[in-house]
Design an enzyme around this catalytic site. Structure first.
Site, mmCIF file in Angstrom:
data_model
loop_
_atom_site.group_PDB
_atom_site.id
_atom_site.type_symbol
_atom_site.label_atom_id
_atom_site.label_comp_id
_atom_site.label_asym_id
_atom_site.label_seq_id
_atom_site.Cartn_x
_atom_site.Cartn_y
_atom_site.Cartn_z
ATOM 1 N N SER A 34 -9.192 -0.604 7.438
ATOM 2 C CA SER A 34 -8.913 -0.266 5.551
ATOM 3 C C SER A 34 -8.179 -1.506 4.902
ATOM 4 O O SER A 34 -8.216 -1.493 3.616
ATOM 5 C CB SER A 34 -8.002 0.978 5.794
ATOM 6 O OG SER A 34 -8.775 1.946 5.374
ATOM 7 N N SER A 72 -9.859 2.072 3.170
ATOM 8 C CA SER A 72 -8.683 3.032 1.770
ATOM 9 C C SER A 72 -7.789 1.579 1.120
ATOM 10 O O SER A 72 -7.192 2.670 0.454
ATOM 11 C CB SER A 72 -7.758 3.811 2.576
ATOM 12 O OG SER A 72 -6.995 3.251 3.846
ATOM 13 N N LYS A 111 0.797 -1.168 0.059
ATOM 14 C CA LYS A 111 0.380 0.072 -0.108
ATOM 15 C C LYS A 111 0.700 1.132 -0.015
ATOM 16 O O LYS A 111 1.766 1.174 0.925
ATOM 17 C CB LYS A 111 -0.475 -0.008 1.168
ATOM 18 C CG LYS A 111 -1.740 1.355 1.146
ATOM 19 C CD LYS A 111 -2.269 0.865 2.195
ATOM 20 C CE LYS A 111 -3.687 1.695 2.741
ATOM 21 N NZ LYS A 111 -4.781 1.848 3.896
HETATM 22 N N1 GLN Z 1 -12.513 4.427 6.222
HETATM 23 C C1 GLN Z 1 -12.752 4.576 7.452
HETATM 24 C C2 GLN Z 1 -12.244 5.985 7.569
HETATM 25 O O1 GLN Z 1 -12.322 7.007 6.076
HETATM 26 C C3 GLN Z 1 -11.306 3.740 7.697
HETATM 27 C C4 GLN Z 1 -10.241 4.425 7.408
HETATM 28 C C5 GLN Z 1 -8.750 3.332 7.476
HETATM 29 O O2 GLN Z 1 -8.550 2.425 8.524
HETATM 30 N N2 GLN Z 1 -7.661 3.746 6.947
HETATM 31 O O3 GLN Z 1 -11.594 6.532 8.251
#
Ligand code: GLN
Length: 533
Positions: free
Chosen positions: A200, A176, A101
């Site tokens: 994410s 994400s 990532k």
């Molecule tokens: N969807 C969550 C957010 O937008 C989780 C993001 C993540 O785990 N990096 O904060």
């Protein structure tokens, strides 16, 4: 070429699917690929080439990667093959491609966090997880797409392009870490790393039909992980199977003096214990999970998975997490507060994007001259300095809309007069959520439930509705707020043919338990083996 003395360790036992080793390299799990390489049936170069060919073929439709360095990957594979021929000791993942990532620093490689702010940033150092992968002789095949600075649940917040779900390219892959999950689902890499602040790793794994594990807070070093919300962030594996997740976690986990929040605890030999079934497993089903908002097909798939565990000898108990209804609100306050502080470093001075200063100075001068000509000394005094203007323009141009929204939310919640009402209150509720989980884990070993309230939705569907997007995190943010390990494993498909994930949560540092439970399930089901056409 220098060889290091061979380390003493148990050999990796390959999974033999249906009694035959897998034929097509792209269809193999990481464990199977390792076996094929180690037994001389294939080479690291052939494996890397097979995945590069798949990337060439499928990447234009999926768009999982922000960067692929085919040349470097092949060269790395050649070196590994040569070392093997020379009888050198090799690392645990020798020759296996890993996709990373784009939030994890890798020396000399672009690390953009899918943001314009870091578009040209090449870190001068490796994240600890990246150096551990390198020490294990993994081949870094590319950098995967994500929501900008990991803020989002659909990968549509990438400043560059959205990634598509390999099961249906009209749909989002989740986020994400959408690039990492999509790339494992489409078999563009056998292994990937993601990061998880509020879901994410687990959400995109669920929506793409792969296995993802968010480790306990402190289990894996965060050194070199670009910070979103430091009390919540963790790095973890995204793979096809629980066995592969065990292997990858074993390589990246462990104490790191460079991360003061990393736990100084021994790392269990996950890859060796993952196949030991759990006896007398007590499963917890959370009463509050099954309410409005949960899609019927997701609920059905989860309930069916619970029945599978029952048939394997598990007992099922209802538990309650009474404060879980506040988890999303708590998470968005805590994470935005931390983000607003972490992202203050992008000021255009130290590194990253900087506005066009020459043009900015010319415009400022023009404004000053106009105010002088208009004889308006008050307005002249109120004009921002060049430095402040530079900060403002840099941040206005460098960050995308969702990142700005989080910075504003966080700055507001931390400001004098609001701190007590928001941040402090959220911290107190976080404690209540923690107490709920601890009470539940006095009665059960593993909590099971849905990962996401619905399967994947269409690209663009929720882009104008941030609140609807935030509600996707309903079931995943609890583990981050409390620091628990959480895992997503494939447990079915919707009638539209989109994958559904099963969430397994355990007490702190119970990764081994989750992996073994997941492996038990994957031994008697084949959801994790299904592939998009
Ligand atoms: N969807 C969550 C957010 O937008 C989780 C993001 C993540 O785990 N990096 O904060």
């Amino acid at each position: 070429m220098r060889c290091v003395p061979p380390a003493r360790r148990a050999a990796w036992r390959p999974a033999v699917r249906n009694g035959v080793t897998c034929m097509s390299l792209g269809n193999c799990t990481a464990g199977e690929l390792l076996h094929e390489i180690q037994t001389g049936q294939t080479t690291a170069v052939d494996v890397v080439r097979a995945f590069l060919e798949r990337i060439e073929r499928y990447e234009p439709q999926i768009k999982a990667f922000l960067y692929v360095d085919a040349q470097a990957a092949l060269e790395q594979a050649e070196i590994i093959d040569r070392r093997r021929r020379n009888g050198c000791a090799l690392g645990r993942l020798a020759g296996l491609p890993v996709a990373i990532k784009d939030v994890l620093c890798a020396k000399g490689q672009p690390t953009t966090c899918a943001s314009k702010m870091l578009e040209n940033f090449r870190p001068p150092y490796d994240a600890t997880v990246v150096s551990r992968l390198k020490a294990a002789d993994a081949v870094l095949i590319g950098r995967t797409n994500m929501d900008e600075f990991a803020m989002g649940a659909s990968t549509e917040n990438s400043a560059f392009f959205p990634t598509r779900n390999p099961w249906n390219t009209q749909y989002i892959p989740g986020g994400s870490s959408g690039g990492s999950a999509a790339c494992v689902a489409a078999r563009l890499a056998p292994l990937a790393l993601g990061s998880d602040t509020g879901g994410s790793i687990r959400s995109p794994s669920a929506l793409c039909g792969v296995t993802g594990l968010k480790p306990s807070y402190g289990r894996v070093s965060r050194y070199g992980l670009v910070a979103f919300a430091s009390s919540l962030d963790q790095v973890g594996p995204i793979t096809q199977t629980a066995e592969d997740a065990a292997l990858l976690l074993e390589v990246i986990a462990g104490y790191d003096p460079l991360d003061s929040t990393s736990a100084n605890l021994p790392v269990p030999p996950y890859s060796q214990t993952v196949r030991n079934p759990l006896k007398q497993l007590r499963l917890g089903v959370v009463r509050e999970h099954y309410g409005p908002g949960l899609d019927g097909e997701v609920e059905q798939a989860v309930r069916q998975a619970v029945r599978v565990f029952k048939s394997l000898g598990a007992t099922v108990h209802e538990v309650s997490l009474p404060h879980s209804k506040y988890a999303v609100a708590t998470y968005y306050i805590v994470s935005s507060c931390e983000a607003s502080s972490n992202l203050a470093r992008y000021d255009g001075v130290h590194y990253g994007y900087r506005t066009n200063v020459k043009q900015m100075l010319a415009e400022l001068e023009e404004k000053r001259n106009a105010l002088r000509a208009a004889r308006d000394p008050a307005a002249l005094r109120e004009l921002d300095s060049a430095l402040v203007t530079m900060y403002r323009r840099t941040r206005s141009e460098g960050f995308g809309p969702e990142v700005k929204r989080r910075i504003m939310l966080g700055t507001y919640a931390l400001s004098a007069g609001y701190y007590d009402a928001y941040y402090k209150k959220a911290s107190k509720v976080r404690r209540l959520i923690r107490d709920d989980y601890h009470r539940a884990f006095e009665q059960v070993d593993v909590i099971v439930g849905p990962v996401t309230p619905t399967p994947a939705f269409k690209l663009g569907e929720k882009l104008d509705d941030p609140l609807a997007m935030y509600l996707l995190d309903l079931y995943t943010v609890g583990a981050n707020l409390v620091g628990l390990p959480g895992m997503s494993i494939p447990c079915g498909f919707s009638s539209a043919g989109l994958p559904i994930g099963l969430h397994l949560e355990g007490p702190p540092f119970a990764e081994e338990r989750l992996l073994r439970a997941a492996q038990m399930y994957q031994t008697v089901t084949d959801w994790h083996q299904r592939q998009p056409r």
